[in-house]
Design a protein around this motif. Structure first.
Motif, short mmCIF file in Angstrom:
data_model
loop_
_atom_site.label_atom_id
_atom_site.label_comp_id
_atom_site.label_asym_id
_atom_site.label_seq_id
_atom_site.Cartn_x
_atom_site.Cartn_y
_atom_site.Cartn_z
N HIS A 1 -2.97 13.05 12.71
CA HIS A 1 -3.69 12.53 11.55
C HIS A 1 -2.77 11.71 10.66
CE1 HIS A 1 -7.49 14.57 12.17
NE2 HIS A 1 -6.80 15.58 12.63
N CYS A 2 -3.38 10.68 10.07
CA CYS A 2 -2.64 9.85 9.13
C CYS A 2 -2.61 10.58 7.79
CB CYS A 2 -3.34 8.51 9.00
SG CYS A 2 -2.48 7.36 7.91
N THR A 3 -1.47 10.50 7.11
CA THR A 3 -1.33 11.21 5.84
C THR A 3 -2.01 10.45 4.70
OG1 THR A 3 0.80 10.14 5.49
CG2 THR A 3 0.83 12.33 6.49
N ASP A 4 -2.25 9.16 4.88
CA ASP A 4 -2.92 8.36 3.84
C ASP A 4 -3.83 7.34 4.54
OD1 ASP A 4 -3.73 6.58 1.91
OD2 ASP A 4 -1.82 6.61 0.84
N VAL B 1 -3.86 3.49 3.34
CA VAL B 1 -2.69 2.74 3.81
C VAL B 1 -2.73 2.63 5.34
CG1 VAL B 1 -0.17 2.68 3.87
CG2 VAL B 1 -1.35 3.51 1.83
N GLY B 2 -3.11 3.73 5.98
CA GLY B 2 -3.16 3.75 7.44
C GLY B 2 -4.11 2.71 8.01
N GLU B 3 -5.27 2.54 7.34
CA GLU B 3 -6.24 1.57 7.85
C GLU B 3 -5.77 0.13 7.63
OE1 GLU B 3 -10.24 2.54 6.45
OE2 GLU B 3 -10.01 4.41 7.57
N HIS C 1 7.51 2.98 3.39
CA HIS C 1 7.57 4.37 2.94
C HIS C 1 6.54 5.22 3.71
CE1 HIS C 1 8.11 7.80 0.37
NE2 HIS C 1 6.82 7.85 0.13
N HIS C 2 5.33 4.65 3.86
CA HIS C 2 4.29 5.39 4.59
C HIS C 2 4.70 5.60 6.05
CE1 HIS C 2 0.38 6.89 5.72
NE2 HIS C 2 0.37 6.04 6.73
N LEU C 3 5.29 4.58 6.65
CA LEU C 3 5.69 4.71 8.05
C LEU C 3 6.78 5.76 8.22
CD1 LEU C 3 5.61 0.97 9.13
CD2 LEU C 3 4.19 2.79 10.05
N GLU D 1 7.05 8.51 6.30
CA GLU D 1 6.53 9.87 6.11
C GLU D 1 5.37 10.18 7.05
OE1 GLU D 1 5.08 10.25 2.11
OE2 GLU D 1 3.20 9.24 2.64
N CYS D 2 4.73 9.16 7.64
CA CYS D 2 3.57 9.42 8.48
C CYS D 2 3.92 9.25 9.95
CB CYS D 2 2.42 8.48 8.09
SG CYS D 2 0.96 8.73 9.10
N GLU D 3 3.99 10.36 10.63
CA GLU D 3 4.36 10.36 12.05
C GLU D 3 3.31 9.64 12.90
OE1 GLU D 3 5.26 13.68 15.40
OE2 GLU D 3 5.52 14.31 13.32
N PHE D 4 2.05 9.80 12.50
CA PHE D 4 0.94 9.21 13.25
C PHE D 4 1.05 7.69 13.28
CE2 PHE D 4 -3.42 7.46 13.12
CZ PHE D 4 -3.87 7.90 14.35
N CYS D 5 1.23 7.08 12.10
CA CYS D 5 1.32 5.62 12.03
C CYS D 5 2.59 5.11 12.70
CB CYS D 5 1.28 5.15 10.58
SG CYS D 5 -0.36 5.31 9.86
N ARG D 6 3.66 5.89 12.58
CA ARG D 6 4.92 5.48 13.20
C ARG D 6 4.75 5.40 14.72
NH1 ARG D 6 8.07 9.00 10.49
NH2 ARG D 6 8.28 10.38 12.28
ZN LIG Z 1 -0.39 6.93 8.37
#
Ligand SMILES: [Zn+2]
Length: 155
Positions: free
Chosen positions: A7-10, A13-15, A37-39, A41-46
């Protein structure tokens, strides 16, 4: 933490990142900061970002290989004479038409793979000069296009 992978944490931003295919190389450094910053902290988007980048690399490599292959095929056709003997003696085909058929197939393949390569290079961050901002602008323009034009362009 176990959910971080799926899951994306945000989602907002993810979309946005997803609409850019996770390419933020074209953003100005100030704008990029939030997404970077989001990339982090967010494993999904990374994970999805690295997937898209490896996809870009694979596509660029494949289309380059295809263009090289067709160039090679054309070079071979131009120089290998036994081909004509096979066409004439074994297959009983007219040499000239056989040769022209293979040449035009080679040229068509070369053109097709070059077009594919140009598409890959222009739609992926491989040459990331214009980048996400230009893509986003083109996208917002496209969204404002009347449906009739849109369906015409898709054809
Ligand atoms: Zn994300």
């Amino acid at each position: 933490m176990s959910m971080a992978n799926t899951h994306c944490t945000d989602h907002v931003v993810g979309e946005i990142l997803a609409s850019w295919r996770f390419d933020i190389s074209g953003l100005s450094p100030e704008m990029r900061k939030d997404y970077e910053h989001h990339l982090v902290e967010c494993e999904f988007c990374r994970g999805r970002q690295s997937f898209h980048r490896s996809l870009d690399g694979t596509l660029a490599a494949l289309t380059t290989l295809a263009a090289v292959f067709f160039l090679f095929a054309l070079a071979v056709l131009k120089h290998v004479k036994p081909f004509e003997h096979v066409a004439f003696n074994v297959l009983g085909l007219d040499v000239v038409s056989m040769y022209q058929m293979l040449i035009s197939a080679g040229i068509a393949g070369l053109c097709f793979s070059l077009i594919a390569l140009v598409l890959v290079l222009t739609t992926t961050p491989a040459p990331s000069y214009l980048g996400g901002l230009a893509a986003e602008r083109a996208k917002s323009i496209e969204e404002r296009l009347p449906a009739a034009i849109k369906s015409f362009r898709l054809r």
